[in-house]
Design an enzyme around this catalytic site. Sequence first.
Site, PDB file in Angstrom:
ATOM      1  N   HIS A  82       2.527   7.473  -1.199  1.00 29.48           N
ATOM      2  CA  HIS A  82       2.121   6.170  -1.730  1.00 29.48           C
ATOM      3  C   HIS A  82       1.036   5.541  -0.847  1.00 29.48           C
ATOM      4  O   HIS A  82       0.941   5.839   0.349  1.00 29.48           O
ATOM      5  CB  HIS A  82       3.335   5.249  -1.844  1.00 29.48           C
ATOM      6  CG  HIS A  82       4.280   5.671  -2.936  1.00 29.48           C
ATOM      7  ND1 HIS A  82       5.312   4.883  -3.375  1.00 29.48           N
ATOM      8  CD2 HIS A  82       4.306   6.801  -3.700  1.00 29.48           C
ATOM      9  CE1 HIS A  82       5.944   5.509  -4.369  1.00 29.48           C
ATOM     10  NE2 HIS A  82       5.363   6.683  -4.565  1.00 29.48           N
ATOM     11  N   GLU A  84       0.679   2.624   0.448  1.00 31.16           N
ATOM     12  CA  GLU A  84       1.142   1.834   1.599  1.00 31.16           C
ATOM     13  C   GLU A  84       1.502   2.751   2.766  1.00 31.16           C
ATOM     14  O   GLU A  84       1.159   2.489   3.914  1.00 31.16           O
ATOM     15  CB  GLU A  84       2.394   1.013   1.251  1.00 31.16           C
ATOM     16  CG  GLU A  84       2.266   0.127   0.045  1.00 31.16           C
ATOM     17  CD  GLU A  84       2.692   0.806  -1.256  1.00 31.16           C
ATOM     18  OE1 GLU A  84       2.220   1.934  -1.528  1.00 31.16           O
ATOM     19  OE2 GLU A  84       3.469   0.214  -1.999  1.00 31.16           O
ATOM     20  N   CYS A 108       7.521   0.249  -3.210  1.00 32.41           N
ATOM     21  CA  CYS A 108       8.814   0.822  -3.595  1.00 32.41           C
ATOM     22  C   CYS A 108       9.778   0.743  -2.401  1.00 32.41           C
ATOM     23  O   CYS A 108       9.395   0.344  -1.299  1.00 32.41           O
ATOM     24  CB  CYS A 108       8.623   2.280  -4.035  1.00 32.41           C
ATOM     25  SG  CYS A 108       8.298   3.383  -2.643  1.00 32.41           S
ATOM     26  N   CYS A 111       8.604   2.864   0.695  1.00 30.37           N
ATOM     27  CA  CYS A 111       7.522   2.214   1.447  1.00 30.37           C
ATOM     28  C   CYS A 111       8.040   0.968   2.155  1.00 30.37           C
ATOM     29  O   CYS A 111       7.592   0.654   3.265  1.00 30.37           O
ATOM     30  CB  CYS A 111       6.356   1.871   0.526  1.00 30.37           C
ATOM     31  SG  CYS A 111       5.465   3.334  -0.014  1.00 30.37           S
TER      32      CYS A 111
HETATM   33  N1  LIG Z   1       3.840   0.670  -4.520  1.00 31.02           N
HETATM   34  C1  LIG Z   1       3.436   1.870  -4.999  1.00 31.02           C
HETATM   35  C2  LIG Z   1       4.005   2.395  -6.147  1.00 31.02           C
HETATM   36  C3  LIG Z   1       3.552   3.600  -6.616  1.00 31.02           C
HETATM   37  N2  LIG Z   1       2.579   4.253  -5.961  1.00 31.02           N
HETATM   38  C4  LIG Z   1       2.037   5.473  -6.519  1.00 31.02           C
HETATM   39  C5  LIG Z   1       2.905   6.627  -6.775  1.00 31.02           C
HETATM   40  C6  LIG Z   1       2.295   7.276  -7.981  1.00 31.02           C
HETATM   41  O1  LIG Z   1       1.144   8.031  -7.608  1.00 31.02           O
HETATM   42  C7  LIG Z   1       1.842   6.089  -8.783  1.00 31.02           C
HETATM   43  C8  LIG Z   1       2.883   5.571  -9.735  1.00 31.02           C
HETATM   44  O2  LIG Z   1       2.848   6.384 -10.858  1.00 31.02           O
HETATM   45  P1  LIG Z   1       3.333   5.893 -12.294  1.00 31.02           P
HETATM   46  O3  LIG Z   1       4.826   5.995 -12.303  1.00 31.02           O
HETATM   47  O4  LIG Z   1       2.861   4.475 -12.498  1.00 31.02           O
HETATM   48  O5  LIG Z   1       2.673   6.854 -13.226  1.00 31.02           O
HETATM   49  O6  LIG Z   1       1.554   5.115  -7.815  1.00 31.02           O
HETATM   50  C9  LIG Z   1       2.023   3.721  -4.823  1.00 31.02           C
HETATM   51  O7  LIG Z   1       1.097   4.298  -4.225  1.00 31.02           O
HETATM   52  N3  LIG Z   1       2.486   2.540  -4.360  1.00 31.02           N
HETATM   53 ZN   LIG Z   2       6.162   3.529  -2.156  1.00 30.03          ZN
END
Ligand SMILES: Nc1ccn([C@H]2C[C@H](O)[C@@H](COP(=O)(O)O)O2)c(=O)n1
Ligand SMILES: [Zn+2]
Length: 164
Positions: A82, A84, A108, A111
């Site tokens: 992710h 973060e 999430c 993170c």
């Molecule tokens: N706070 C976050 C939440 C999610 N991500 C990333 C992880 C995946 O690459 C994407 C989420 O995918 P989706 O379920 O929307 O198709 O975003 C993050 O970097 N930071």
């Molecule tokens: Zn995360």
Amino acid sequence: MDKKGQKRQGYLSWDEYFMGVAMLSGMRSKDPHSQVGACIVSEDNKILSMGYNGFPKGCSDDEFPWGREGDPLDTKYLYVTHSELNAILNYRGGSLEGAKLYVSLFPCNECAKAIIQAGIKTIVYDCDKYADTPSVIASKKMLDAAGVRYYKYNRTDREITIKV
Ligand SMILES: Nc1ccn([C@H]2C[C@H](O)[C@@H](COP(=O)(O)O)O2)c(=O)n1
Ligand SMILES: [Zn+2]
């Protein structure tokens, strides 16, 4: 009144600047569904680190899966780092104690653990589209317990266009 000799008006606020940098960083992501960017800033408004969501080094963007459904081993979720966490891991300067995190999507639970343990004290987020998921509910529980402050970025009407 004559504006000569006075500072320029309409410059970016700190929040616009750092959220803009976080969003720009997210534009590096290869994820076809969600591009997330993060920018970590010191207490005195110096940019310390940036990150976006992507696969770890050595894990090819063309070979690992970007899908969202099906066998978990064939989706991105088990592999992607992710934004973060990448921003925290990208930092080479020592301690992030007291730092602020600007991120385009609410962190999430995984993170949140890293954010808390790194000593980050404030999160400014833009979107919270997964607010109802166990992951984000757990994230907020932990951030609240650890005294990490978070607030939603106040979007302005400003459009930033950069020709590169
Ligand atoms: N706070 C976050 C939440 C999610 N991500 C990333 C992880 C995946 O690459 C994407 C989420 O995918 P989706 O379920 O929307 O198709 O975003 C993050 O970097 N930071
Ligand atoms: Zn995360």
